[in-house]
Design a protein around this motif. Structure first.
Motif, PDB file in Angstrom:
ATOM      1  N   SER A 290       0.848  -1.129   0.094  1.00 34.32           N
ATOM      2  CA  SER A 290       0.044  -0.074  -0.095  1.00 34.32           C
ATOM      3  C   SER A 290       0.856   1.189  -0.165  1.00 34.32           C
ATOM      4  N   VAL A 291       2.489   1.055   0.267  1.00 36.05           N
ATOM      5  CA  VAL A 291       3.128   2.353   0.249  1.00 36.05           C
ATOM      6  C   VAL A 291       3.053   3.165  -1.184  1.00 36.05           C
ATOM      7  N   LEU A 292       2.620   2.272  -2.357  1.00 34.63           N
ATOM      8  CA  LEU A 292       2.687   2.732  -3.846  1.00 34.63           C
ATOM      9  C   LEU A 292       1.652   3.689  -3.725  1.00 34.63           C
ATOM     10  N   LEU A 293       0.713   4.046  -2.753  1.00 28.81           N
ATOM     11  CA  LEU A 293      -0.254   5.041  -2.882  1.00 28.81           C
ATOM     12  C   LEU A 293       0.363   6.547  -2.791  1.00 28.81           C
ATOM     13  N   VAL A 294       1.533   6.573  -2.247  1.00 24.34           N
ATOM     14  CA  VAL A 294       2.332   7.837  -2.194  1.00 24.34           C
ATOM     15  C   VAL A 294       3.256   8.135  -3.110  1.00 24.34           C
ATOM     16  N   ARG A 295       3.277   7.491  -4.205  1.00 18.15           N
ATOM     17  CA  ARG A 295       4.385   7.493  -5.171  1.00 18.15           C
ATOM     18  C   ARG A 295       4.566   9.045  -5.856  1.00 18.15           C
ATOM     19  N   ARG A 296       3.530   9.715  -5.890  1.00 19.44           N
ATOM     20  CA  ARG A 296       3.515  11.177  -6.399  1.00 19.44           C
ATOM     21  C   ARG A 296       4.239  12.178  -5.422  1.00 19.44           C
ATOM     22  N   ARG A 297       3.694  11.987  -4.170  1.00 24.23           N
ATOM     23  CA  ARG A 297       4.226  12.851  -3.073  1.00 24.23           C
ATOM     24  C   ARG A 297       5.710  12.393  -2.669  1.00 24.23           C
ATOM     25  N   TRP A 298       6.020  11.010  -2.371  1.00 28.13           N
ATOM     26  CA  TRP A 298       7.340  10.765  -1.860  1.00 28.13           C
ATOM     27  C   TRP A 298       7.836   9.492  -2.778  1.00 28.13           C
ATOM     28  N   PRO A 299       8.292   9.571  -3.966  1.00 26.44           N
ATOM     29  CA  PRO A 299       8.829   8.694  -4.746  1.00 26.44           C
ATOM     30  C   PRO A 299       9.970   8.225  -3.982  1.00 26.44           C
ATOM     31  N   ILE A 300      10.781   8.854  -3.527  1.00 22.33           N
ATOM     32  CA  ILE A 300      12.085   8.160  -2.813  1.00 22.33           C
ATOM     33  C   ILE A 300      11.718   7.310  -1.751  1.00 22.33           C
ATOM     34  N   THR A 301      10.626   7.454  -1.015  1.00 26.26           N
ATOM     35  CA  THR A 301       9.919   6.674   0.044  1.00 26.26           C
ATOM     36  C   THR A 301       9.877   5.228  -0.573  1.00 26.26           C
ATOM     37  N   VAL A 302       9.015   5.411  -1.648  1.00 29.97           N
ATOM     38  CA  VAL A 302       8.453   4.120  -2.399  1.00 29.97           C
ATOM     39  C   VAL A 302       9.436   3.450  -2.900  1.00 29.97           C
TER      40      VAL A 302
ATOM     41  N   ALA B 216      12.034   8.653 -11.243  1.00 30.67           N
ATOM     42  CA  ALA B 216      12.589   9.259 -12.485  1.00 30.67           C
ATOM     43  C   ALA B 216      11.979  10.389 -13.253  1.00 30.67           C
ATOM     44  N   ALA B 217      10.549  10.400 -13.184  1.00 30.98           N
ATOM     45  CA  ALA B 217       9.707  11.284 -13.966  1.00 30.98           C
ATOM     46  C   ALA B 217       9.613  12.651 -12.833  1.00 30.98           C
ATOM     47  N   SER B 218       9.913  12.199 -11.567  1.00 34.32           N
ATOM     48  CA  SER B 218       9.670  13.405 -10.676  1.00 34.32           C
ATOM     49  C   SER B 218      10.925  14.510 -10.802  1.00 34.32           C
ATOM     50  N   GLU B 219      10.720  15.711 -10.010  1.00 33.69           N
ATOM     51  CA  GLU B 219      11.605  16.543  -9.977  1.00 33.69           C
ATOM     52  C   GLU B 219      12.780  16.548  -8.838  1.00 33.69           C
ATOM     53  N   VAL B 220      12.855  15.267  -8.511  1.00 39.65           N
ATOM     54  CA  VAL B 220      13.949  14.892  -7.691  1.00 39.65           C
ATOM     55  C   VAL B 220      15.389  15.011  -8.427  1.00 39.65           C
ATOM     56  N   PRO B 221      16.289  15.559  -7.766  1.00 38.01           N
ATOM     57  CA  PRO B 221      17.681  15.989  -8.220  1.00 38.01           C
ATOM     58  C   PRO B 221      18.282  14.543  -9.074  1.00 38.01           C
ATOM     59  N   ARG B 222      18.762  14.748  -9.986  1.00 40.26           N
ATOM     60  CA  ARG B 222      19.185  13.336 -10.773  1.00 40.26           C
ATOM     61  C   ARG B 222      20.332  12.615 -10.061  1.00 40.26           C
TER      62      ARG B 222
ATOM     63  N   THR C  68      18.174  10.302  -8.051  1.00 42.40           N
ATOM     64  CA  THR C  68      17.807   9.156  -8.813  1.00 42.40           C
ATOM     65  C   THR C  68      18.662   8.230  -9.266  1.00 42.40           C
ATOM     66  N   ALA C  69      19.944   8.552  -9.769  1.00 41.86           N
ATOM     67  CA  ALA C  69      20.909   7.639 -10.108  1.00 41.86           C
ATOM     68  C   ALA C  69      21.548   7.073  -8.908  1.00 41.86           C
ATOM     69  N   ALA C  70      21.571   7.288  -7.560  1.00 45.37           N
ATOM     70  CA  ALA C  70      21.876   6.577  -6.460  1.00 45.37           C
ATOM     71  C   ALA C  70      20.815   5.568  -6.235  1.00 45.37           C
ATOM     72  N   LEU C  71      19.760   5.977  -6.140  1.00 47.28           N
ATOM     73  CA  LEU C  71      18.557   5.108  -5.872  1.00 47.28           C
ATOM     74  C   LEU C  71      18.374   3.905  -6.812  1.00 47.28           C
TER      75      LEU C  71
ATOM     76  N   LEU D  53      12.393   9.016 -17.247  1.00 46.82           N
ATOM     77  CA  LEU D  53      13.218  10.044 -17.546  1.00 46.82           C
ATOM     78  C   LEU D  53      12.562  10.861 -18.929  1.00 46.82           C
ATOM     79  N   TYR D  54      12.053  10.070 -19.746  1.00 46.88           N
ATOM     80  CA  TYR D  54      11.513  10.398 -20.890  1.00 46.88           C
ATOM     81  C   TYR D  54      10.156  11.404 -20.581  1.00 46.88           C
ATOM     82  N   ILE D  55       9.423  10.748 -19.996  1.00 48.77           N
ATOM     83  CA  ILE D  55       8.012  11.413 -19.769  1.00 48.77           C
ATOM     84  C   ILE D  55       8.558  12.898 -18.677  1.00 48.77           C
ATOM     85  N   GLY D  56       9.617  12.409 -17.750  1.00 45.63           N
ATOM     86  CA  GLY D  56       9.848  13.867 -16.966  1.00 45.63           C
ATOM     87  C   GLY D  56      10.311  14.934 -17.987  1.00 45.63           C
ATOM     88  N   ALA D  57      11.366  14.592 -18.912  1.00 43.40           N
ATOM     89  CA  ALA D  57      11.841  15.466 -19.782  1.00 43.40           C
ATOM     90  C   ALA D  57      10.754  16.008 -20.903  1.00 43.40           C
ATOM     91  N   ARG D  58       9.623  15.276 -21.096  1.00 45.23           N
ATOM     92  CA  ARG D  58       8.508  15.875 -22.028  1.00 45.23           C
ATOM     93  C   ARG D  58       7.827  16.569 -21.157  1.00 45.23           C
TER      94      ARG D  58
END
Length: 469
Positions: free
Chosen positions: A70-82, A107-113, A116-119, A176-181
């Motif tokens: 159920s943690v997937l419910l917060v994927r837009r708010r806290w993607p790092i936690t998921v 990858a699609a969020s505004e989290v610094p790259r 994203t690469a580390a995780l 990454l593609y969706i975020g860049a778009r």
């Protein structure tokens, strides 16, 4: 925590946060809820095997799986936690859907790259280790009777690498593609909004310029009409009053005054016709001149574009006035005749000219003439019977004129001419437009003085020829 695009829809549109917490739209709530339910069911089923391996009661494993999924419910708010939760439960062999969707959301969020690469690297290593261990166990059990096959050789690492990349690379690349778009769409939308605001600002400025042009041309036309008509009509009124006074006493003088009134009326009508003729002329537009023969005429402009014909009429009127001055119309050579007309009306006028007479630009000549003409008109209106001195000075780089009158004569009746109060304003506007200096005011003797100085170097006849050719 950095914002992750939770307030954006699928197209990347920034939306206001309503009553849906961090979701922008209802469909986002439905999508994340459905993914969370599927992930919870998956982890709940996988929790059965985890409970058996960890020697835990099956309900505990299932409950653990439901909570983790159920943690997937917060994927837009806290993607790092998921992503961190999916990495943590990777050894328990659960949360595959949560890991894939979590990597995509990260990858699609505004989290610094760098985060994203580390995780993504941590998730790849965790999946690879678990896959290698699991495959070695499976291969060892399946091929226990084949001593020639070694599962620790090239087979298990290579297959594990392909499986790990197959699970982790697609969601990261697609995210990454969706975020860049999304960022590109936001940039284009911001540029479109900026261009729209700029166009609106340009339209407002164009409307202001058009309004200013309309007002300027109205003022110019009114000034021309005032200068053309006011002086002649004032003299006609003065002569008519003199005619009424001497009609019975001196018939010969009455006849001369009547002839003067008629001449001045004809001159006023002639100048008025010329001015109205200029205003009635149609100014061809560029579209009309370039249209092929037989094509229908363009429609009349409206709104801000209506100022273009009016400005063209004003320019045509100014050009006609300059041409009239250059061809012997209102100019400095006609000052003697102008003064003589006032003398014939009974005003004592003295004309004093100093300096060598030169030819000036048509606009300078006309402006100097109009200043003297309007000053004499004011004398007829407001200083009946006053003595007037008109001074004209030709200097090296300028031409100066001054009209000074004394106090009104006590025994002379006022002509009772109406005044709109625009004479001095018009003279000041004319002189200021040429970069000159205009001063007017009462004198100590009780009279009135009008002075103007016009620069002539930049508007001489020789300098004006290239501009008009």
């Amino acid at each position: 925590m950095t914002a992750t695009g939770a307030d954006q829809d699928a197209a990347g549109t920034q939306v206001a946060r309503r009553s849906w917490w961090w979701w922008g739209r209802r469909r986002s709530v439905v999508l994340d809820g459905a993914l969370a339910v599927v992930s919870a069911l998956e982890c709940g089923l996988e929790g059965v095997g985890f409970a058996e391996q960890a020697s835990l009661p099956v309900p505990v494993g299932v409950l653990f799986g439901l909570v983790v999924g159920s943690v997937l419910l917060v994927r837009r708010r806290w993607p790092i936690t998921v992503v961190l939760v999916s990495i943590a439960v990777t050894p328990a062999e659960m949360g595959y859907l949560m890991g894939i969707v979590g990597l995509y959301s990260l990858a699609a969020s505004e989290v610094p790259r760098r985060y994203t690469a580390a995780l993504a690297g941590m998730s790849t290593v965790a999946v690879y280790v678990v896959t290698v261990v699991r495959m070695r166990q499976d291969v060892a059990q399946a091929d226990a009777g084949q001593p020639d096959f070694d599962p620790s050789g090239w087979y298990v690492p290579v297959v594990s690498i392909f499986m790990t990349l197959g699970l982790n690379a697609p969601p990261v690349l697609f995210g990454l593609y969706i975020g860049a778009r999304r960022r590109l769409m936001e940039s284009l939308r911001e540029r479109a909004d900026s261009l729209e605001q700029e166009l609106s600002l340009l339209a407002d400025r164009a409307e202001q310029r058009a309004q200013w042009a309309r007002q300027e041309e109205r003022t110019r036309i009114a000034r021309e009409m005032h200068d053309v008509v006011a002086h002649r009509v004032s003299l006609m009124v003065v002569h008519a009053a003199a005619l009424q006074a001497v009609a019975l006493k001196d018939p010969q003088k009455a006849v001369r005054n009547a002839a003067l009134v008629g001449d001045m009326g004809r001159q006023a009508l002639t100048e008025l016709r010329e001015m109205l003729g200029v205003l009635r002329e149609e100014v061809p537009s560029p579209s009309a001149t370039s249209a092929p023969p037989g094509s229908p005429p363009p429609s009349a402009p409206s709104g801000p574009s209506a100022a273009v014909p009016l400005a063209a009429v004003g320019r045509a009127a100014a050009a006609a006035a300059e041409a009239a001055a250059a061809e012997g119309g209102p100019c400095l050579d006609a000052l003697e005749a102008l003064v003589e007309q006032s003398r014939q009306a009974g005003v004592v006028v003295e004309l004093v000219v100093t300096g060598e007479r030169r030819r000036y630009g048509a606009e300078v000549e006309q402006t100097a003439y109009r200043v003297v003409q309007e000053a004499l008109t004011n004398v007829h209106k407001h200083a009946a019977g006053a003595e007037v001195v008109v001074r004209l000075a030709h200097r090296e780089a300028e031409v100066a004129m001054q009209v000074e009158n004394g106090p009104s004569a006590a025994g002379v009746a006022d002509a009772d001419l109406p005044s709109g109060g625009n004479g001095l304003v018009g003279m000041r506007e004319r002189v200021s437009r040429l970069g000159g200096v205009f001063v007017s005011g009462p004198t100590d003797a009780g009279g009135f003085r009008v002075s103007a100085v016009l620069p002539v170097e930049a508007r001489s006849a020789e300098a004006a020829e290239p501009a008009t050719s």
